[in-house]
Each structure stands twice: as C-alpha cells, then as structure tokens.
Design an enzyme around this catalytic site. Structure first.
Site, PDB file in Angstrom:
ATOM      1  N   HIS A 194      44.002  40.801  26.708  1.00 58.82           N
ATOM      2  CA  HIS A 194      44.314  41.275  28.058  1.00 58.82           C
ATOM      3  C   HIS A 194      45.803  41.077  28.307  1.00 58.82           C
ATOM      4  O   HIS A 194      46.353  40.026  27.988  1.00 58.82           O
ATOM      5  CB  HIS A 194      43.512  40.499  29.111  1.00 58.82           C
ATOM      6  CG  HIS A 194      43.751  41.012  30.495  1.00 58.82           C
ATOM      7  ND1 HIS A 194      43.027  42.053  31.030  1.00 58.82           N
ATOM      8  CD2 HIS A 194      44.651  40.662  31.429  1.00 58.82           C
ATOM      9  CE1 HIS A 194      43.478  42.304  32.246  1.00 58.82           C
ATOM     10  NE2 HIS A 194      44.467  41.475  32.502  1.00 58.82           N
ATOM     11  N   PRO A 234      45.305  26.310  39.346  1.00 62.51           N
ATOM     12  CA  PRO A 234      44.819  27.441  38.538  1.00 62.51           C
ATOM     13  C   PRO A 234      45.636  28.711  38.719  1.00 62.51           C
ATOM     14  O   PRO A 234      45.265  29.753  38.177  1.00 62.51           O
ATOM     15  CB  PRO A 234      43.388  27.630  39.058  1.00 62.51           C
ATOM     16  CG  PRO A 234      43.426  27.153  40.467  1.00 62.51           C
ATOM     17  CD  PRO A 234      44.415  26.013  40.479  1.00 62.51           C
ATOM     18  N   LYS A 262      46.865  27.576  33.092  1.00 66.47           N
ATOM     19  CA  LYS A 262      47.494  26.719  32.094  1.00 66.47           C
ATOM     20  C   LYS A 262      46.638  25.523  31.676  1.00 66.47           C
ATOM     21  O   LYS A 262      46.888  24.937  30.624  1.00 66.47           O
ATOM     22  CB  LYS A 262      48.832  26.193  32.628  1.00 66.47           C
ATOM     23  CG  LYS A 262      49.861  27.244  33.004  1.00 66.47           C
ATOM     24  CD  LYS A 262      50.344  28.023  31.813  1.00 66.47           C
ATOM     25  CE  LYS A 262      51.475  28.957  32.206  1.00 66.47           C
ATOM     26  NZ  LYS A 262      51.869  29.841  31.099  1.00 66.47           N
ATOM     27  N   TYR A 270      46.329  40.222  41.741  1.00 60.56           N
ATOM     28  CA  TYR A 270      46.904  39.248  42.669  1.00 60.56           C
ATOM     29  C   TYR A 270      47.223  39.988  43.963  1.00 60.56           C
ATOM     30  O   TYR A 270      48.100  40.862  43.990  1.00 60.56           O
ATOM     31  CB  TYR A 270      48.181  38.640  42.109  1.00 60.56           C
ATOM     32  CG  TYR A 270      47.994  37.778  40.875  1.00 60.56           C
ATOM     33  CD1 TYR A 270      47.307  36.572  40.936  1.00 60.56           C
ATOM     34  CD2 TYR A 270      48.524  38.166  39.642  1.00 60.56           C
ATOM     35  CE1 TYR A 270      47.139  35.772  39.818  1.00 60.56           C
ATOM     36  CE2 TYR A 270      48.373  37.375  38.513  1.00 60.56           C
ATOM     37  CZ  TYR A 270      47.680  36.178  38.607  1.00 60.56           C
ATOM     38  OH  TYR A 270      47.527  35.385  37.493  1.00 60.56           O
ATOM     39  N   TYR A 280      54.264  33.292  31.708  1.00 62.82           N
ATOM     40  CA  TYR A 280      52.861  33.534  32.040  1.00 62.82           C
ATOM     41  C   TYR A 280      51.957  33.291  30.833  1.00 62.82           C
ATOM     42  O   TYR A 280      50.869  32.723  30.951  1.00 62.82           O
ATOM     43  CB  TYR A 280      52.714  34.973  32.520  1.00 62.82           C
ATOM     44  CG  TYR A 280      51.405  35.318  33.181  1.00 62.82           C
ATOM     45  CD1 TYR A 280      50.883  34.568  34.227  1.00 62.82           C
ATOM     46  CD2 TYR A 280      50.693  36.438  32.771  1.00 62.82           C
ATOM     47  CE1 TYR A 280      49.695  34.904  34.836  1.00 62.82           C
ATOM     48  CE2 TYR A 280      49.503  36.796  33.376  1.00 62.82           C
ATOM     49  CZ  TYR A 280      49.005  36.034  34.406  1.00 62.82           C
ATOM     50  OH  TYR A 280      47.820  36.379  35.020  1.00 62.82           O
TER      51      TYR A 280
END
Length: 436
Positions: free
Chosen positions: A83, A305, A309, A213, A433
């Site tokens: 992804h 979250p 990570k 998001y 990221y």
C-alpha cells in the site's frame, strides 16, 4: 512443541525470560532460539486471546526486511498487500500522495498484527520454543545482580518464579517490566497531546483505495483498510468519552460528515465489531536498560497511532536486542547490550518527532463533543469583539494577540497546504512516513 501450563508453583529457568507474546516478544524469542539461546516467553493471556488481539496493520519496509531476513515472513509474503497512497480531505479540498513514488520509493505492507502474531507464535512453538500462557509476570527482582527473577502467577492465582540471566520486558507500558524499575533508575519523558480518538473496527469493505486522513471543523476522522472485508476507522472524540457512548448510527453519521462523503462518495457501512478510546500520548524511558532488565516495544516507548510506528519499532528493537543478547550469552561479548538503549532511542525519537508532526497536521481546535446538528463549520477569521479590552497593547501599540486556537488553526492549514504543493515536503513526508 510446547504451549502447556505445566509450571505452577515450582521455579523455572532460562537464559533469557521474555515477558509478553506480542510482536516484540515473539520476534525476540524466535531470533534467540535460532541462535541457540535458551529462552521462555511468559504471557498473561491465553493463546486464543493472543492470536485475536486486533491491533495495527501497517508494516514499514524495514520491518518486512527484518522478518524476511530471519525467515519469519511466510504469512505476510502470501497474504500481505502493498500500500502506498494517502488521501487528505480538508476544508480546502482533497489531494492524494502516492508516497511509494516519493522519498525512498517504498510502500507499506498491510498485514493485520494479529495475523503476524499468529505466524510468529506458530514458528516459535514449531521450533521447540517454550511459551507459558495464562502466566502473568508480577515483578522482576534482582535485575541489578547476576541472577534476576520474575515472580509470576497463573490464571488460578497460584504463584511461581522464573530465574534468568537476562529479562526482556515486552509487556507494555503497564507491565511488570516498567513496574519493577526502582525509583531513579530511568528518566521518563511524557507528553499528553490533549487529543483522543475513538478507534473502530468495522465489518465493512474499504471505502477508498488509500489511507484516508480527514480534517474537519468537528474533528479528525481516519480510514485505514485492514482486509477486503474489514476497515479500521478513527474519530476524534472529547476527553472523557467512553467507547460505548456513541451509537453505531452516530458513528457512521460522524464519519460521513467528517470524511465529506456527500462530496467524495459514500462510505461502505457495516457492523462495528470493536471499539476503544485511544488518548494520544507519547511516553519514552531513558535508558531502556536497568542491569539485566531490558525494555522493548511499548514497555520502552509509547507512541501515538497517528503515524503507524508502534509495532514497527517493536520489531526493530527485538532484532537489535536479540543480536546483543546472543553475543553476550553465546560469545561472552556484552558490547551490544551496552549499546542497545542508545541504538533504539535514536529510532524512537525520530518516530516520536514525526508522530508529533502528524498530530499537529491532523487536528484542529474544534470540540468534537459539539452536537451533530450544530457543526462548527462556520468559524470566522474575522477579528472578535469578545477580546478583553483590558489586555495591554504590545510594544508597537497594537491590541493584544487574538485567539490562540485560531492562530494554531492557521498554522495547521499552512502545513496542509505545504504538503499539498511542495515536492520537498512530500518527499520528506514519504521518507518519514515509511521509515523507522
């Protein structure tokens, strides 16, 4: 294969006692077993509970490399899905980042954590590893000496004790490892970000082909695919909200509103099968060692979250600790143990910094407790007449500063705009990221 609970009140022993059968503990156990180190994993829950704990599902490229390097990737190689796209939805429109083509050019692999844990557990047991389920570690004693001990109790409350040369606490922020640290042994760095999320797992196919998001005046909303039939959602909620306070209808209505479904397409609804309130806090201990006791995973550091990570750091720390323990136990070289904390903290603080940046990027200043029929969609940038006229002017004679929330909101919108338009910012985002 060993998974029985034949240990009750007698003492057990191992060169390395690992507390906790999550990703950190099971990666560590597998790697130590392969290096010929005698180890045992103590887990307070039963096997079914361990294999069905739904957690994160985004594996960083380096995590995949670690698992492949040690032959622990069979499941994710067959069932994991690459992804590499994020979609941001804001009051200024939406935009997408194909982050696998930015930064270091690497994607995430979507593989639910409970499936990874199931794989790691089967591999460990199949290789002859010892796991004690329904065995809660209560305290670790003697860590500043040559023979630490872990006091335990089984599911019926019967006590026991395990002796070790080293103890690895992979049992989370409330586990025996942290509780057993004497005052002054470590320094704790803690930050409460003042934000809470309602985490949701829905029996519903993903509604978009990206991590979503959404930043809305009523609060943040997030969409993360877990499988073809399961989707993880997040909703920012007011502090003090309980997991069951919101009905399913309210949850879906809020998600529709915040993710701007009327403008960008409906969400695919389904039964909500899991929910929990997640306060966004950061917590780091330094150093990650007290004598023969080592901390890994959430016991070492807790991270929000917001940037996926936690599990990735846990796997990295487990690999570092496994090599160091094996060098000490097999070759008599303690150098890796002496460097363990410093090596891990370099990665932890990098991840914390990016997580903090993401929190500031995604959260405005709305109160998510506002009733649904009164959305705070009409905030104005006009000066307010409600300022206190008694506030003194600044050195240049201008009136006192205005609303701090409005100032922070404008900064947030500027960050979003920079991420939308700046190639340099996009590459920085992609590198951080996916990186740990």
């Amino acid at each position: 294969m060993t998974e029985s609970n034949d240990f009750r009140t007698e003492c057990g022993s191992a060169d390395a006692v690992i507390i906790g059968a999550g990703p950190a503990g099971l990666v560590l156990g597998n790697l130590l077993l392969r290096r010929g180190v005698d180890c045992v994993v103590l887990e307070r829950a039963g096997r079914d509970a361990v294999q069905n704990r739904a957690r994160a599902g985004f594996l960083a490229p380096n995590t995949v490399r670690i698992l492949r390097r040690h032959g622990l990737d069979e499941g994710l190689s067959r069932r994991g899905r690459e992804h590499g796209v994020c979609e941001f939805r804001t009051e200024d429109g939406r935009f997408r980042l194909d982050y696998r083509r930015l930064g270091t050019g690497e994607p995430h692999t979507v593989y639910p954590q409970h499936e990874l844990v199931t794989d790691l557990l089967a591999h460990f047991l199949g290789a002859g590893g010892r796991v004690r389920f329904d065995t809660e570690a209560v305290t670790v004693s003697g860590a500043d000496g040559p023979a630490p001990e872990v006091a335990v109790r089984d599911g019926d409350g019967r006590p026991g004790r395990w002796r070790a040369r080293y103890v690895a606490a992979c049992d989370g922020r409330h586990g025996a490892g942290r509780r057993s640290l004497p005052p002054g042994a470590v320094r704790r760095h803690h930050r409460d970000h003042g934000v809470s999320w309602l985490g949701l797992l829905a029996e519903a196919p993903p509604s978009l082909d990206a991590v979503g998001y959404a930043v809305h005046p009523r609060g943040f909303a997030g969409h993360m695919a877990r499988s073809a039939d399961i989707t993880r959602y997040y909703l920012q909620c007011a502090r003090g909200t309980r997991a069951g306070d919101w009905s399913e209808d309210r949850v879906w209505d809020e998600l529709d509103l915040r993710m701007r479904a009327p403008a960008y397409g409906p969400l695919r609804r389904g039964r909500i099968v899991q929910r929990a309130v997640v306060p966004l806090v950061s917590d780091v201990l330094e150093p990650l060692r007290h004598g023969a006791l080592f901390l890994a995973g959430d016991a070492a550091a807790l991270i929000s979250p917001s940037a996926a990570k936690g599990a990735n750091l846990a796997v990295l720390e487990a690999e570092i600790l496994a090599g160091a323990l094996a060098d000490a136990l097999v070759h008599g070289d303690p150098g890796g143990l002496d460097r363990y904390s410093e090596r891990c903290l370099d990665h932890i603080w990098r991840a914390q910094e990016f997580s903090h940046w993401m929190i500031r990027l995604l959260h405005g200043t709305a109160d998510p407790s506002d009733p649904p029929n009164h959305p705070a969609d009409h905030r104005s940038s006009e000066p307010s007449d409600a300022s206190d006229p008694s506030d003194p002017p600044d050195a240049y004679g201008f009136p006192a500063a205005g609303d701090e929330d409005l100032f922070q909101e404008r900064l947030r919108r500027s960050r979003i705009a920079s991420l939308r338009h700046s190639a340099a910012r996009q590459n920085w985002f992609a590198e951080n990221y996916t990186g740990i």
